[in-house]
Design an enzyme around this catalytic site. Sequence first.
Site, short mmCIF file in Angstrom:
data_model
loop_
_atom_site.label_atom_id
_atom_site.label_comp_id
_atom_site.label_asym_id
_atom_site.label_seq_id
_atom_site.Cartn_x
_atom_site.Cartn_y
_atom_site.Cartn_z
N LYS A 136 40.10 47.65 49.59
CA LYS A 136 41.58 47.63 49.48
C LYS A 136 42.07 48.76 48.58
O LYS A 136 42.96 49.52 48.93
CB LYS A 136 42.06 46.27 48.91
CG LYS A 136 41.60 45.05 49.70
CD LYS A 136 42.11 43.76 49.10
CE LYS A 136 41.60 43.43 47.70
NZ LYS A 136 40.16 43.13 47.63
N ARG A 193 47.61 36.26 47.11
CA ARG A 193 46.23 35.76 47.14
C ARG A 193 46.18 34.25 47.29
O ARG A 193 45.08 33.69 47.32
CB ARG A 193 45.59 36.10 45.79
CG ARG A 193 44.44 37.05 45.85
CD ARG A 193 44.16 37.42 44.43
NE ARG A 193 42.85 37.93 44.24
CZ ARG A 193 42.59 39.23 44.04
NH1 ARG A 193 43.55 40.11 44.06
NH2 ARG A 193 41.37 39.61 43.79
N ARG A 205 29.97 49.95 42.08
CA ARG A 205 31.28 50.59 41.88
C ARG A 205 31.48 51.09 40.45
O ARG A 205 31.11 50.45 39.48
CB ARG A 205 32.40 49.59 42.19
CG ARG A 205 33.77 50.14 41.77
CD ARG A 205 34.92 49.33 42.25
NE ARG A 205 34.86 47.95 41.87
CZ ARG A 205 35.69 47.04 42.33
NH1 ARG A 205 36.62 47.37 43.21
NH2 ARG A 205 35.58 45.80 41.93
N ARG A 257 33.79 47.84 35.80
CA ARG A 257 34.59 46.65 35.48
C ARG A 257 33.71 45.52 34.96
O ARG A 257 32.60 45.32 35.44
CB ARG A 257 35.34 46.17 36.74
CG ARG A 257 36.68 46.84 36.90
CD ARG A 257 37.32 46.62 38.24
NE ARG A 257 37.36 45.24 38.71
CZ ARG A 257 37.93 44.88 39.85
NH1 ARG A 257 38.53 45.79 40.61
NH2 ARG A 257 37.92 43.62 40.23
N ARG A 266 34.32 35.14 42.42
CA ARG A 266 35.47 35.81 43.04
C ARG A 266 35.47 35.56 44.55
O ARG A 266 36.53 35.34 45.15
CB ARG A 266 35.43 37.32 42.74
CG ARG A 266 35.79 37.64 41.30
CD ARG A 266 35.26 38.99 40.84
NE ARG A 266 35.79 40.11 41.59
CZ ARG A 266 35.27 41.34 41.55
NH1 ARG A 266 34.20 41.57 40.79
NH2 ARG A 266 35.79 42.31 42.24
P1 AP5 Z 1 37.27 48.96 46.38
O1 AP5 Z 1 38.19 49.74 47.24
O2 AP5 Z 1 37.33 49.17 44.91
O3 AP5 Z 1 37.37 47.41 46.75
P2 AP5 Z 1 38.58 46.37 46.60
O4 AP5 Z 1 38.82 45.74 47.92
O5 AP5 Z 1 39.75 46.99 45.92
O6 AP5 Z 1 37.86 45.29 45.70
P3 AP5 Z 1 38.26 44.65 44.27
O7 AP5 Z 1 36.99 44.21 43.64
O8 AP5 Z 1 39.16 45.55 43.49
O9 AP5 Z 1 39.05 43.44 44.76
P4 AP5 Z 1 39.32 42.16 43.98
O10 AP5 Z 1 40.26 41.56 44.91
O11 AP5 Z 1 38.15 41.34 43.61
O12 AP5 Z 1 39.82 42.69 42.54
P5 AP5 Z 1 41.27 42.87 41.95
O13 AP5 Z 1 41.24 44.03 41.05
O14 AP5 Z 1 42.29 42.82 43.02
O15 AP5 Z 1 35.78 49.27 46.91
C1 AP5 Z 1 34.64 48.72 46.25
C2 AP5 Z 1 33.51 49.75 46.18
O16 AP5 Z 1 33.07 50.06 47.50
C3 AP5 Z 1 33.92 51.09 45.56
O17 AP5 Z 1 32.86 51.58 44.78
C4 AP5 Z 1 34.17 52.01 46.76
O18 AP5 Z 1 33.86 53.35 46.44
C5 AP5 Z 1 33.22 51.45 47.79
N1 AP5 Z 1 33.77 51.51 49.16
C6 AP5 Z 1 35.05 51.24 49.55
N2 AP5 Z 1 35.18 51.37 50.89
C7 AP5 Z 1 33.94 51.71 51.36
C8 AP5 Z 1 33.44 52.00 52.67
N3 AP5 Z 1 34.21 51.93 53.76
N4 AP5 Z 1 32.12 52.32 52.78
C9 AP5 Z 1 31.31 52.37 51.67
N5 AP5 Z 1 31.75 52.13 50.40
C10 AP5 Z 1 33.05 51.80 50.26
O19 AP5 Z 1 41.42 41.53 41.08
C11 AP5 Z 1 40.63 41.32 39.93
C12 AP5 Z 1 40.98 39.97 39.31
O20 AP5 Z 1 42.36 39.95 38.91
C13 AP5 Z 1 40.83 38.77 40.25
O21 AP5 Z 1 39.51 38.28 40.28
C14 AP5 Z 1 41.81 37.77 39.61
O22 AP5 Z 1 41.25 37.17 38.46
C15 AP5 Z 1 42.96 38.68 39.15
N6 AP5 Z 1 44.00 38.83 40.17
C16 AP5 Z 1 44.37 39.99 40.79
N7 AP5 Z 1 45.37 39.78 41.67
C17 AP5 Z 1 45.65 38.44 41.60
C18 AP5 Z 1 46.57 37.60 42.29
N8 AP5 Z 1 47.41 38.09 43.22
N9 AP5 Z 1 46.57 36.27 41.99
C19 AP5 Z 1 45.74 35.77 41.04
N10 AP5 Z 1 44.84 36.51 40.36
C20 AP5 Z 1 44.79 37.85 40.64
MG MG Z 2 40.64 46.81 44.02
#
Ligand code: AP5
Ligand code: MG
Length: 217
Positions: free
Chosen positions: A13, A88, A127, A161, A172
């Site tokens: 994402k 979410r 990552r 992270r 998660r």
């Molecule tokens: P990346 O693009 O970083 O993945 P992502 O989908 O953004 O994954 P996240 O881990 O950021 O999602 P998340 O939902 O767990 O975390 P968030 O920060 O939102 O890609 C991952 C890796 O793969 C990278 O190294 C990249 O280079 C590689 N990659 C990408 N695409 C690729 C491809 N096609 N091929 C190969 N490699 C690839 O949330 C964190 C925390 O915040 C949550 O756990 C929760 O506690 C809180 N939170 C956030 N939003 C909310 C909400 N709306 N409600 C409640 N709690 C929330």
């Molecule tokens: Mg992300």
Amino acid sequence: MNIILLGPPGAGKGTQARIIEKGRGLVQLSTGDMLRAAVAAGSEVGLKAKAVMESGGLVSDEIVIGIISDRIDEPDCASGFILDGFPRTLPQAAALEDLLASKGKSLNCVIEMRVDDDKLVERITGRYTCGACGEGYHDKFRVPKVEGVCDNCGANDFKRRADDNEETLRSRLLAYYKETSPLIGYYFAKDNLVSIDGMADMSGVTGSIEAILNDKA
Ligand code: AP5
Ligand code: MG
């Protein structure tokens, strides 16, 4: 154009939101990034969110809805945004609908990024990001062109992270399947969902998203 990128942790994402942001002038709204900034700043929201994020659970709907509502009002969001990691939960989706309606905005589409669970583990555990500009990297799938130097800004301060370990990732993922995956059916029923293969390489996934955005434009 206002879109949602929906998918489990590691689906890509953030990676794709940053690419679309650069290419189309839409603003990336990542609640994860905003919460991490609040934790780093030691704000009231950050203090409430820290332990929950470290455990891999979800921060309260009230907090994230408040953050998004304020952010959408900022002038840079007027020409469109990419929601990355929000909504979410079903209550967040309902609140988003009310919010957008009250501001005279609407959603153009929800893009679901499908990736197998074992691939998510591989992506998350490898990552890292640039501490200066936030550019994303991976030990195997995207390394900087010059070792130790960010391609985007030239800084040499990379970060991993705290929640990017296999144990927290499992929590998660559990939160995703329990609380977030019902949104796939929710947006399908609203005729707003397009699903793509998130297993392709980064440029392949970008191509799928671009095709959808061109179709909706
Ligand atoms: P990346 O693009 O970083 O993945 P992502 O989908 O953004 O994954 P996240 O881990 O950021 O999602 P998340 O939902 O767990 O975390 P968030 O920060 O939102 O890609 C991952 C890796 O793969 C990278 O190294 C990249 O280079 C590689 N990659 C990408 N695409 C690729 C491809 N096609 N091929 C190969 N490699 C690839 O949330 C964190 C925390 O915040 C949550 O756990 C929760 O506690 C809180 N939170 C956030 N939003 C909310 C909400 N709306 N409600 C409640 N709690 C929330
Ligand atoms: Mg992300």
